[in-house]
Design a protein around this motif. Sequence first.
Motif, PDB file in Angstrom:
ATOM      1  N   THR A 114       0.833  -1.201   0.000  1.00 17.92           N
ATOM      2  CA  THR A 114       0.000   0.000   0.000  1.00 17.92           C
ATOM      3  C   THR A 114       0.869   1.253   0.000  1.00 17.92           C
ATOM      4  N   ARG A 115       0.260   2.360  -0.382  1.00 13.19           N
ATOM      5  CA  ARG A 115       0.934   3.655  -0.291  1.00 13.19           C
ATOM      6  C   ARG A 115      -0.063   4.681   0.217  1.00 13.19           C
ATOM      7  N   GLY A 119      -4.045  10.735   2.886  1.00  6.46           N
ATOM      8  CA  GLY A 119      -4.288  10.297   4.249  1.00  6.46           C
ATOM      9  C   GLY A 119      -4.820   8.884   4.390  1.00  6.46           C
ATOM     10  N   ALA A 120      -4.970   8.147   3.299  1.00  7.20           N
ATOM     11  CA  ALA A 120      -5.489   6.777   3.352  1.00  7.20           C
ATOM     12  C   ALA A 120      -4.487   5.836   2.711  1.00  7.20           C
ATOM     13  N   TRP A 121      -4.520   4.571   3.155  1.00 10.94           N
ATOM     14  CA  TRP A 121      -3.627   3.555   2.594  1.00 10.94           C
ATOM     15  C   TRP A 121      -4.330   2.871   1.425  1.00 10.94           C
ATOM     16  N   ASP A 122      -3.859   3.187   0.224  1.00 10.66           N
ATOM     17  CA  ASP A 122      -4.438   2.622  -0.995  1.00 10.66           C
ATOM     18  C   ASP A 122      -3.528   1.519  -1.544  1.00 10.66           C
ATOM     19  N   PRO A 123      -4.098   0.523  -2.226  1.00  8.24           N
ATOM     20  CA  PRO A 123      -3.260  -0.485  -2.874  1.00  8.24           C
ATOM     21  C   PRO A 123      -2.276   0.170  -3.855  1.00  8.24           C
ATOM     22  N   THR A 124      -1.014  -0.174  -3.726  1.00 16.00           N
ATOM     23  CA  THR A 124       0.001   0.383  -4.611  1.00 16.00           C
ATOM     24  C   THR A 124      -0.171  -0.120  -6.038  1.00 16.00           C
ATOM     25  N   PHE A 125      -0.601  -1.376  -6.161  1.00 15.50           N
ATOM     26  CA  PHE A 125      -0.724  -2.026  -7.465  1.00 15.50           C
ATOM     27  C   PHE A 125      -2.205  -2.367  -7.672  1.00 15.50           C
ATOM     28  N   PRO A 126      -2.975  -1.435  -8.184  1.00 15.66           N
ATOM     29  CA  PRO A 126      -4.437  -1.547  -8.113  1.00 15.66           C
ATOM     30  C   PRO A 126      -5.052  -2.620  -8.997  1.00 15.66           C
ATOM     31  N   ARG A 127      -4.310  -3.125  -9.986  1.00 19.60           N
ATOM     32  CA  ARG A 127      -4.846  -4.165 -10.872  1.00 19.60           C
ATOM     33  C   ARG A 127      -4.341  -5.558 -10.511  1.00 19.60           C
ATOM     34  N   ALA A 128      -3.489  -5.645  -9.521  1.00 15.00           N
ATOM     35  CA  ALA A 128      -2.806  -6.904  -9.249  1.00 15.00           C
ATOM     36  C   ALA A 128      -3.623  -7.843  -8.372  1.00 15.00           C
ATOM     37  N   SER A 163      -1.015  -2.275   5.708  1.00 18.35           N
ATOM     38  CA  SER A 163      -0.419  -2.832   4.503  1.00 18.35           C
ATOM     39  C   SER A 163      -1.167  -4.022   3.930  1.00 18.35           C
ATOM     40  N   VAL A 164      -1.801  -4.817   4.775  1.00 13.53           N
ATOM     41  CA  VAL A 164      -2.486  -6.025   4.317  1.00 13.53           C
ATOM     42  C   VAL A 164      -3.994  -5.823   4.243  1.00 13.53           C
ATOM     43  N   LEU A 165      -4.589  -5.310   5.310  1.00  9.60           N
ATOM     44  CA  LEU A 165      -6.041  -5.151   5.342  1.00  9.60           C
ATOM     45  C   LEU A 165      -6.576  -4.292   4.195  1.00  9.60           C
ATOM     46  N   PRO A 166      -5.908  -3.200   3.812  1.00  9.78           N
ATOM     47  CA  PRO A 166      -6.453  -2.404   2.703  1.00  9.78           C
ATOM     48  C   PRO A 166      -6.555  -3.172   1.382  1.00  9.78           C
ATOM     49  N   VAL A 167      -5.608  -4.067   1.095  1.00 15.47           N
ATOM     50  CA  VAL A 167      -5.712  -4.820  -0.160  1.00 15.47           C
ATOM     51  C   VAL A 167      -6.753  -5.931  -0.045  1.00 15.47           C
ATOM     52  N   VAL A 168      -6.950  -6.437   1.176  1.00 12.00           N
ATOM     53  CA  VAL A 168      -8.042  -7.396   1.398  1.00 12.00           C
ATOM     54  C   VAL A 168      -9.383  -6.711   1.150  1.00 12.00           C
ATOM     55  N   GLU A 169      -9.554  -5.533   1.759  1.00 12.78           N
ATOM     56  CA  GLU A 169     -10.823  -4.816   1.623  1.00 12.78           C
ATOM     57  C   GLU A 169     -11.074  -4.367   0.184  1.00 12.78           C
ATOM     58  N   GLY A 171     -10.517  -6.236  -2.283  1.00 15.02           N
ATOM     59  CA  GLY A 171     -10.836  -7.443  -3.030  1.00 15.02           C
ATOM     60  C   GLY A 171      -9.703  -7.959  -3.899  1.00 15.02           C
ATOM     61  N   LEU A 172      -8.464  -7.594  -3.557  1.00 15.33           N
ATOM     62  CA  LEU A 172      -7.328  -7.944  -4.403  1.00 15.33           C
ATOM     63  C   LEU A 172      -6.548  -9.163  -3.915  1.00 15.33           C
ATOM     64  N   VAL A 173      -6.851  -9.663  -2.722  1.00 11.25           N
ATOM     65  CA  VAL A 173      -6.056 -10.746  -2.132  1.00 11.25           C
ATOM     66  C   VAL A 173      -6.628 -12.105  -2.501  1.00 11.25           C
ATOM     67  N   GLU A 174      -5.730 -13.009  -2.873  1.00  9.64           N
ATOM     68  CA  GLU A 174      -6.075 -14.417  -3.072  1.00  9.64           C
ATOM     69  C   GLU A 174      -5.255 -15.229  -2.076  1.00  9.64           C
ATOM     70  N   LEU A 175      -5.934 -15.905  -1.149  1.00 11.15           N
ATOM     71  CA  LEU A 175      -5.251 -16.764  -0.187  1.00 11.15           C
ATOM     72  C   LEU A 175      -4.972 -18.105  -0.853  1.00 11.15           C
ATOM     73  N   ILE A 176      -3.725 -18.537  -0.792  1.00 15.49           N
ATOM     74  CA  ILE A 176      -3.308 -19.706  -1.564  1.00 15.49           C
ATOM     75  C   ILE A 176      -2.729 -20.782  -0.650  1.00 15.49           C
ATOM     76  N   ASP A 177      -2.743 -21.993  -1.156  1.00 18.90           N
ATOM     77  CA  ASP A 177      -2.009 -23.111  -0.572  1.00 18.90           C
ATOM     78  C   ASP A 177      -0.775 -23.369  -1.431  1.00 18.90           C
ATOM     79  N   LEU A 178       0.263 -23.886  -0.795  1.00 19.90           N
ATOM     80  CA  LEU A 178       1.528 -24.140  -1.478  1.00 19.90           C
ATOM     81  C   LEU A 178       1.721 -25.636  -1.708  1.00 19.90           C
ATOM     82  N   PRO A 179       2.368 -26.039  -2.816  1.00 16.78           N
ATOM     83  CA  PRO A 179       2.921 -25.182  -3.876  1.00 16.78           C
ATOM     84  C   PRO A 179       1.823 -24.574  -4.738  1.00 16.78           C
TER      85      PRO A 179
END
Length: 284
Positions: A114-115, A119-128, A163-169, A171-179
């Motif tokens: 985020t950046r 005054g708000a934390w916005d996703p740095t990479f808005p399409r990712a 840094s994390v919650l703003p990208v979750v909110e 809708g940009l986060v995908e929680l993954i299992d490895l590999p």
Amino acid sequence: MTVTLGPLRIDPVTELDHWPFAPAELFPAVTPEELGDHRGDLDLSITTYLVRTPDQTVLLDAGNGNAKERPVLLAHHQFDTPYLDRLAAVGVVPEDVDVVVATHLHPDHCGGFTRLVDGAWDPTFPRARYLIPADEYAWLQEVHASAPEDGVAADLARTFEDSVLPVVEAGLVELIDLPYEVTDGVTLRSFPGHTSAHLIAELSGGGRHALASGDVLHHPFQFSNLALAQGGDADPAVAAESRRRLCELAVERDALVLPAHFGPGRIDRDGAGFRYRPIPWGGA
């Protein structure tokens, strides 16, 4: 300078060139024998890696980010670096990034998610798509939910919040299992110990290989003693085993190693252990 692995193009994007730490702060159990002739601080860096494939632009780690409040972890506090200018210098603006991966959710690897904008934390990479191992996310979410008021945990909670919650909110986060296969030639693999779900990125193309190793290793000193724990290792024994696994994999694949905090190189066997051979980026 760009390294090519068949159709893959890899560029380092360094957020901080000089990041000094006292040896005992970085490695609490380091011995004078391991330090050898070294005197003074250990000079680390913070480097991320941009991987361009025929169909994806992938950023491995996003750095610490600017203007982050880290009053306990002062080495991470209130950066003001030209990171996005350096990204632009290799031909990419934030809107070009398709995937952002954090090797783990420590502040210097995900703070750049985020950046600060008006005054708000916005996703740095808005399409990712931001790829985070489900177990890693659950750990940091739990730290945040416990509402720590002081200590390192308080700064980790701030990391989740800014840094994390703003990208979750968003809708940009995908929680993954490895590999997890990001795209052809880019596979994320579990190498835990520094954190419970730390990952590396295995890169391959044209018969060549590279390993973006995150914080499996912090400094070349560790090659002489793979059991030497970094102060932030969540499970030192598991972290040491991951260091050995990484060395074995790098030797097996003759892979270029791309660490987060020191320069690229290759790993050779040295008797029962391993030796690091630094390689200037232009010669990689």
